[in-house]
Write a protein that holds these residues in place. Structure first.
Motif, PDB file in Angstrom:
ATOM      1  N   ARG A   1      -4.023  14.102  -1.156  1.00  0.00           N
ATOM      2  CA  ARG A   1      -4.816  12.887  -0.959  1.00  0.00           C
ATOM      3  C   ARG A   1      -6.104  13.292  -0.258  1.00  0.00           C
ATOM      4  NH1 ARG A   1      -2.740   7.219   1.631  1.00  0.00           N
ATOM      5  NH2 ARG A   1      -4.677   6.087   1.302  1.00  0.00           N
TER       6      ARG A   1
ATOM      7  N   ALA B   1      -9.758   7.912   1.572  1.00  0.00           N
ATOM      8  CA  ALA B   1      -8.948   6.696   1.644  1.00  0.00           C
ATOM      9  C   ALA B   1      -8.257   6.366   0.329  1.00  0.00           C
ATOM     10  CB  ALA B   1      -9.821   5.527   2.076  1.00  0.00           C
ATOM     11  N   GLU B   2      -8.935   6.559  -0.794  1.00  0.00           N
ATOM     12  CA  GLU B   2      -8.391   6.110  -2.071  1.00  0.00           C
ATOM     13  C   GLU B   2      -8.454   7.163  -3.157  1.00  0.00           C
ATOM     14  OE1 GLU B   2     -10.583   2.618  -3.112  1.00  0.00           O
ATOM     15  OE2 GLU B   2      -9.580   1.386  -1.622  1.00  0.00           O
ATOM     16  N   GLU B   3      -8.543   8.410  -2.792  1.00  0.00           N
ATOM     17  CA  GLU B   3      -8.699   9.442  -3.805  1.00  0.00           C
ATOM     18  C   GLU B   3      -7.687  10.556  -3.612  1.00  0.00           C
ATOM     19  OE1 GLU B   3     -12.762  10.633  -3.414  1.00  0.00           O
ATOM     20  OE2 GLU B   3     -13.513   8.728  -4.167  1.00  0.00           O
TER      21      GLU B   3
ATOM     22  N   CYS C   1       0.833  -1.211   0.000  1.00  0.00           N
ATOM     23  CA  CYS C   1       0.000   0.000   0.000  1.00  0.00           C
ATOM     24  C   CYS C   1       0.864   1.255   0.000  1.00  0.00           C
ATOM     25  CB  CYS C   1      -0.938   0.013   1.203  1.00  0.00           C
ATOM     26  SG  CYS C   1      -2.296  -1.152   1.074  1.00  0.00           S
TER      27      CYS C   1
ATOM     28  N   TRP D   1       0.700   3.903  -3.027  1.00  0.00           N
ATOM     29  CA  TRP D   1       0.243   5.277  -2.793  1.00  0.00           C
ATOM     30  C   TRP D   1       1.359   6.278  -3.040  1.00  0.00           C
ATOM     31  CZ3 TRP D   1      -4.422   6.043  -3.511  1.00  0.00           C
ATOM     32  CH2 TRP D   1      -5.411   5.173  -3.041  1.00  0.00           C
TER      33      TRP D   1
END
Length: 115
Positions: free
Chosen positions: A31, A34-36, A8, A12
């Motif tokens: 960022r 969580a994932e964007e 991860c 990232w």
């Protein structure tokens, strides 16, 4: 668990670098959630921002992810909205998020800048 954390972090970090390479000195990339990530290209039209988004999408698709894990494939779906399309920053994020969802629903690894 350690391997997943390392994967991860590598993923990232690499995504952040690729996004940063698509920015100009006065653009902002952060960022978000969580994932964007959010890229705010200052003084750029929606069409020009969509071009930047496409370059980032292609850079992610072309990156050699096998150094992180064999057979790893990473895609980027991006939603683009222009500042003139929303009354305030929250509405702009909402519009962008709707387009991000449309990109994911259309099959991922896409840029949606209208609709």
């Amino acid at each position: 668990m350690h391997w997943r954390w390392r994967w991860c972090c590598c993923t990232w970090t690499t995504l952040a670098i690729l996004l940063g390479e698509g920015c100009r000195g006065h653009d902002r990339a952060v960022r978000h959630g969580a994932e964007e990530f959010v890229l705010a290209p200052a003084g750029t039209s929606r069409d020009a921002a969509a071009d930047v988004a496409e370059r980032v999408r292609q850079a992610v698709a072309d990156h050699g992810w096998s150094s992180v894990s064999p057979d790893l494939r990473v895609t980027a779906s991006l939603g683009v909205a222009g500042a003139t399309e929303a009354a305030d920053p929250q509405a702009l994020l909402t519009q962008t998020d709707k387009r991000l969802c449309a990109a994911k629903l259309a099959g991922r690894s896409r840029v949606v800048a209208a609709g």
